[in-house]
Design a protein around this motif. Structure first.
Motif, short mmCIF file in Angstrom:
data_model
loop_
_atom_site.label_atom_id
_atom_site.label_comp_id
_atom_site.label_asym_id
_atom_site.label_seq_id
_atom_site.Cartn_x
_atom_site.Cartn_y
_atom_site.Cartn_z
N GLU A 65 1.05 -0.18 5.20
CA GLU A 65 1.50 -1.81 5.77
C GLU A 65 1.01 -2.14 7.07
O GLU A 65 1.30 -1.00 7.94
CB GLU A 65 3.05 -1.51 5.73
N GLN A 126 7.82 -6.35 3.30
CA GLN A 126 6.67 -5.78 4.01
C GLN A 126 5.56 -6.28 4.12
O GLN A 126 5.24 -7.38 3.62
CB GLN A 126 6.37 -4.50 2.73
N THR A 128 1.28 -6.19 3.33
CA THR A 128 0.45 -5.20 2.79
C THR A 128 -0.80 -5.40 2.11
O THR A 128 -0.93 -7.26 2.41
CB THR A 128 1.31 -4.81 1.47
N GLN A 190 7.63 0.71 -3.22
CA GLN A 190 6.58 -1.08 -2.47
C GLN A 190 6.79 -1.92 -4.13
O GLN A 190 6.66 -2.90 -3.24
CB GLN A 190 5.84 -1.04 -2.47
N GLU A 215 2.34 -2.75 -4.84
CA GLU A 215 1.56 -2.38 -3.89
C GLU A 215 0.44 -1.19 -3.77
O GLU A 215 -0.78 -0.96 -2.80
CB GLU A 215 1.86 -2.52 -2.71
#
Length: 257
Positions: A65, A126, A128, A190, A215
């Motif tokens: 992240e 998040q 990413t 995630q 992710e």
């Protein structure tokens, strides 16, 4: 210097090495042939990549992240960017107020969730990186409900092995787009059903009103315009039986990175 089996740099190197071979084979999206010999090669490559990934990464290992300073000024859209079906256009015209996510198949309680209901569930945010098999990457901030929380609400039966994501778009005007994950990836912390991008409602070009973020997978697994989740034991009755739109055209089902 020796590295531990769980060293993230080692995992990253091995994962990218395995994926590189698959990317060279794939080339362009529609250039893949479906000869028996080529399909056997793709299947063997996918199985090897999945086994290596699962060997080197724990079930809870997280994709990297990033910080707000890393977010791209504009998140690149790929694939379909404006579904043309009358039903989707009607939903978009009403700002998706009439939209619902259906969840059915091998569940205890088939359910429908409005966008408001999903937004009212505990959320995760998040930052990413999206890695496309075509060779580009882009960093964005995603907010959504963890997929596992939605699955827990409907009750997944013991016979279910996969979640299938049925979408509103038809890539290139062809077959309906769909994708799938196994339950291990579906319950990863995630893995989100995302409704916000970079602090605002998801744009249509990026999959409004709801898209998948998984992710630890390559970008073609990140289904956009998600309308329905179906819990299944196999893919035999869906598309061409390989678990996804691009998988039906020769891509590996496993796209872990």
């Amino acid at each position: 210097m020796m590295t531990r089996p769980d060293d993230p740099n080692r995992r990253r190197f091995l994962g990218r090495s395995l994926l590189a071979g698959g990317a060279l084979l794939l080339g362009g999206c529609e250039r893949v042939t479906r000869s028996d010999a080529m399909q056997s090669l793709f299947d063997a490559s996918g199985a090897l990549t999945q086994k290596a990934h699962r060997l080197l990464a724990s079930q809870e290992s997280l994709a990297r992240e990033y910080t707000p300073d890393d977010i791209a000024p504009e998140f690149r859209a790929n694939g379909t960017t404006d579904p043309t079906s009358a039903d989707y256009r009607h939903l978009a015209a009403n700002d998706f107020s009439d939209w619902h996510l259906s969840v059915d198949g091998l569940v205890d309680h088939a359910s429908r969730f409005s966008l408001t209901a999903l937004r009212d569930m505990p959320a995760r945010t998040q930052i990413t990186r999206h890695d496309c098999v075509e060779g580009w990457s882009c960093i964005g901030q995603w907010t959504g409900v963890p997929l596992g929380d939605v699955l827990d609400r409907v009750g997944v039966r013991d016979t279910a092995r996969f979640v299938v994501f049925h979408c509103a778009d038809r890539y290139g005007g062809g077959d309906p787009y769909y994708e799938s994950l196994d339950l291990r990836e579906a319950y990863h912390p995630q893995t989100l059903l995302a409704y916000d991008l970079n602090g605002a409602a998801l744009p249509i070009a990026n999959g409004a009103p709801l898209r998948l973020r998984a992710e630890r997978q390559l970008g073609y697994k990140m289904a956009k315009y998600v309308m329905r989740l179906e819990l299944v034991e196999s893919f035999d009755h869906i598309g061409r039986g390989r678990g996804g739109f691009w998988e039906d055209r020769g891509y590996n089902w496993w796209a872990g990175i």
